[in-house]
Write a protein that holds these residues in place. Sequence first.
Motif, mmCIF file in Angstrom:
data_model
loop_
_atom_site.group_PDB
_atom_site.id
_atom_site.type_symbol
_atom_site.label_atom_id
_atom_site.label_comp_id
_atom_site.label_asym_id
_atom_site.label_seq_id
_atom_site.Cartn_x
_atom_site.Cartn_y
_atom_site.Cartn_z
ATOM 1 N N LEU A 222 0.815 -1.228 0.000
ATOM 2 C CA LEU A 222 0.000 0.000 0.000
ATOM 3 C C LEU A 222 0.847 1.276 0.000
ATOM 4 O O LEU A 222 0.309 2.375 0.192
ATOM 5 N N SER A 223 2.147 1.144 -0.224
ATOM 6 C CA SER A 223 3.040 2.313 -0.117
ATOM 7 C C SER A 223 2.582 3.497 -0.956
ATOM 8 O O SER A 223 2.607 4.639 -0.499
ATOM 9 N N ARG A 224 2.136 3.213 -2.168
ATOM 10 C CA ARG A 224 1.837 4.335 -3.056
ATOM 11 C C ARG A 224 0.576 5.080 -2.604
ATOM 12 O O ARG A 224 0.289 6.183 -3.069
ATOM 13 N N LEU A 225 -0.174 4.487 -1.665
ATOM 14 C CA LEU A 225 -1.384 5.138 -1.153
ATOM 15 C C LEU A 225 -1.165 5.727 0.245
ATOM 16 O O LEU A 225 -2.116 6.174 0.896
ATOM 17 N N ALA A 226 0.090 5.755 0.702
ATOM 18 C CA ALA A 226 0.397 6.140 2.092
ATOM 19 C C ALA A 226 -0.229 7.473 2.486
ATOM 20 O O ALA A 226 -0.708 7.627 3.613
ATOM 21 N N HIS A 227 -0.242 8.440 1.579
ATOM 22 C CA HIS A 227 -0.712 9.776 1.953
ATOM 23 C C HIS A 227 -2.131 10.065 1.470
ATOM 24 O O HIS A 227 -2.614 11.194 1.577
ATOM 25 N N GLU A 228 -2.788 9.046 0.940
ATOM 26 C CA GLU A 228 -4.206 9.201 0.541
ATOM 27 C C GLU A 228 -5.095 8.981 1.760
ATOM 28 O O GLU A 228 -4.744 8.192 2.650
ATOM 29 N N PRO A 229 -6.262 9.648 1.785
ATOM 30 C CA PRO A 229 -7.187 9.328 2.894
ATOM 31 C C PRO A 229 -7.686 7.885 2.763
ATOM 32 O O PRO A 229 -7.863 7.390 1.640
ATOM 33 N N ALA A 230 -7.912 7.242 3.903
ATOM 34 C CA ALA A 230 -8.306 5.825 3.878
ATOM 35 C C ALA A 230 -9.620 5.612 3.126
ATOM 36 O O ALA A 230 -9.877 4.526 2.628
ATOM 37 N N SER B 139 -10.190 0.579 -1.685
ATOM 38 C CA SER B 139 -11.207 -0.427 -2.021
ATOM 39 C C SER B 139 -11.375 -1.358 -0.815
ATOM 40 O O SER B 139 -10.572 -1.315 0.138
ATOM 41 N N GLY B 140 -12.405 -2.222 -0.898
ATOM 42 C CA GLY B 140 -12.638 -3.186 0.186
ATOM 43 C C GLY B 140 -11.401 -4.036 0.450
ATOM 44 O O GLY B 140 -11.025 -4.271 1.602
ATOM 45 N N GLY B 141 -10.769 -4.496 -0.621
ATOM 46 C CA GLY B 141 -9.585 -5.352 -0.479
ATOM 47 C C GLY B 141 -8.413 -4.595 0.114
ATOM 48 O O GLY B 141 -7.679 -5.117 0.957
ATOM 49 N N GLN B 142 -8.261 -3.341 -0.325
ATOM 50 C CA GLN B 142 -7.168 -2.524 0.224
ATOM 51 C C GLN B 142 -7.403 -2.233 1.706
ATOM 52 O O GLN B 142 -6.455 -2.156 2.490
ATOM 53 N N ARG B 143 -8.676 -2.099 2.085
ATOM 54 C CA ARG B 143 -8.967 -1.894 3.519
ATOM 55 C C ARG B 143 -8.598 -3.131 4.342
ATOM 56 O O ARG B 143 -8.185 -3.028 5.494
ATOM 57 N N LYS B 144 -8.775 -4.300 3.729
ATOM 58 C CA LYS B 144 -8.358 -5.541 4.409
ATOM 59 C C LYS B 144 -6.840 -5.533 4.606
ATOM 60 O O LYS B 144 -6.329 -5.977 5.633
ATOM 61 N N LEU B 145 -6.123 -5.046 3.589
ATOM 62 C CA LEU B 145 -4.659 -4.974 3.706
ATOM 63 C C LEU B 145 -4.247 -3.942 4.757
ATOM 64 O O LEU B 145 -3.294 -4.160 5.512
ATOM 65 N N LEU B 146 -4.971 -2.825 4.813
ATOM 66 C CA LEU B 146 -4.681 -1.809 5.837
ATOM 67 C C LEU B 146 -4.948 -2.377 7.229
ATOM 68 O O LEU B 146 -4.197 -2.121 8.181
ATOM 69 N N GLU B 147 -6.006 -3.164 7.328
ATOM 70 C CA GLU B 147 -6.339 -3.800 8.615
ATOM 71 C C GLU B 147 -5.199 -4.740 9.049
ATOM 72 O O GLU B 147 -4.806 -4.763 10.217
ATOM 73 N N LEU B 148 -4.665 -5.482 8.083
ATOM 74 C CA LEU B 148 -3.526 -6.355 8.379
ATOM 75 C C LEU B 148 -2.316 -5.515 8.798
ATOM 76 O O LEU B 148 -1.624 -5.829 9.774
ATOM 77 N N ALA B 149 -2.091 -4.417 8.084
ATOM 78 C CA ALA B 149 -0.954 -3.535 8.400
ATOM 79 C C ALA B 149 -1.093 -2.972 9.818
ATOM 80 O O ALA B 149 -0.126 -2.916 10.583
ATOM 81 N N ARG B 150 -2.305 -2.550 10.170
ATOM 82 C CA ARG B 150 -2.562 -2.002 11.513
ATOM 83 C C ARG B 150 -2.139 -3.007 12.581
ATOM 84 O O ARG B 150 -1.474 -2.653 13.562
ATOM 85 N N VAL B 151 -2.523 -4.258 12.354
ATOM 86 C CA VAL B 151 -2.198 -5.314 13.314
ATOM 87 C C VAL B 151 -0.687 -5.564 13.371
ATOM 88 O O VAL B 151 -0.126 -5.805 14.440
ATOM 89 N N LEU B 152 -0.020 -5.468 12.241
ATOM 90 C CA LEU B 152 1.423 -5.750 12.209
ATOM 91 C C LEU B 152 2.230 -4.695 12.968
ATOM 92 O O LEU B 152 3.346 -4.970 13.416
ATOM 93 N N MET B 153 1.668 -3.497 13.140
ATOM 94 C CA MET B 153 2.362 -2.459 13.907
ATOM 95 C C MET B 153 2.641 -2.923 15.337
ATOM 96 O O MET B 153 3.539 -2.434 15.999
ATOM 97 N N ALA B 154 1.841 -3.880 15.840
ATOM 98 C CA ALA B 154 2.011 -4.358 17.217
ATOM 99 C C ALA B 154 3.033 -5.500 17.322
ATOM 100 O O ALA B 154 3.207 -6.049 18.405
#
Length: 270
Positions: free
Chosen positions: A158-166, A170-185
């Motif tokens: 998702l790097s190229r979307l880093a500065h775009e508002p969430a 797309s639905g699939g990209q939100r799933k990837l963001l959700e995974l990324a959020r979890v990986l921060m921990a």
Amino acid sequence: MTAGLTQPTAPFVAAAALPAIEARHLTKHFDGLTVVSDMSLQLARGEILGLIGPNGAGKTTMFNLLAGSLKPSSGEIWVEGREVSGQAPEQRIAHGVARTFQIPRPFLEMSVLENLLVGAQKQTGERLFANFLAAGLVRREEKAALEKAHAILEFVTLSRLAHEPARVLSGGQRKLLELARVLMADPQVILLDEPAAGVNPALLEVIMERVAALNAEGKSILLIEHNMDMVSRLCSRVVAMALGKLLAEGAPADVAADPAVIEAYLGGGA
Ligand SMILES: Nc1ncnc2c1ncn2[C@@H]1O[C@H](COP(=O)(O)OP(=O)(O)OP(=O)(O)O)[C@@H](O)[C@H]1O
Ligand SMILES: [Mg+2]
């Protein structure tokens, strides 16, 4: 007298065999309704275990119990040989257990990057006087969190979307963001609730490959998923449940062919 010398010590044997996370006889009632009933499962270290079952089977409730957002009516949860049943979600995260939500709810007006940074705030800057007393330390932590967030965005593509508002995701990209959020921990145990639901086929491949890569890094993963192709490709073992109860456990093909499992799906969970 010599026998003891050739035996590994008991704690060593126990540590090697400890599951990453374990549910022991979990039951959950909601207003007289039993939603999870005497469910036991073990996620081995380094395993991807599938959790399947028809809609309403109690899969997400199991995640809520394992992650600590719900308290079991009875039963126990163990992480690496330590009982965590009474612990809040934050304490479980500290023990390396993190979960994604079935329906991701990112902060829509924040950027993708900011969505990761807001989750990473159990840092020095939150403490009242830390900003005054240790400004340098706070800045170093912020820089570290920023670098980590960028690396994780790279990992989930998702790097190229880093500065775009969430909200533009797309639905699939939100799933990837959700995974990324979890990986921060930095979790060791990841509970994934339907990471592929509503995702287009191209992104589905990305998600599957990323889950496999996390597992190759040594993460233990419990995967709720209706997509049996994904389950068969990622999991060597599956647990099936319906009406809150364990139905079958074993290799994906065997569980999918189990008459009780087929019946549960045909009967819509009954
Ligand atoms: N907070 C709650 N209060 C009352 N009932 C609930 C609550 N949460 C879940 N349930 C009920 O528990 C049952 C299991 O729900 P759960 O969300 O765990 O199922 P699921 O297996 O994840 O289903 P799906 O595949 O549709 O996501 C359902 O009948 C649901 O209506
Ligand atoms: Mg669910």
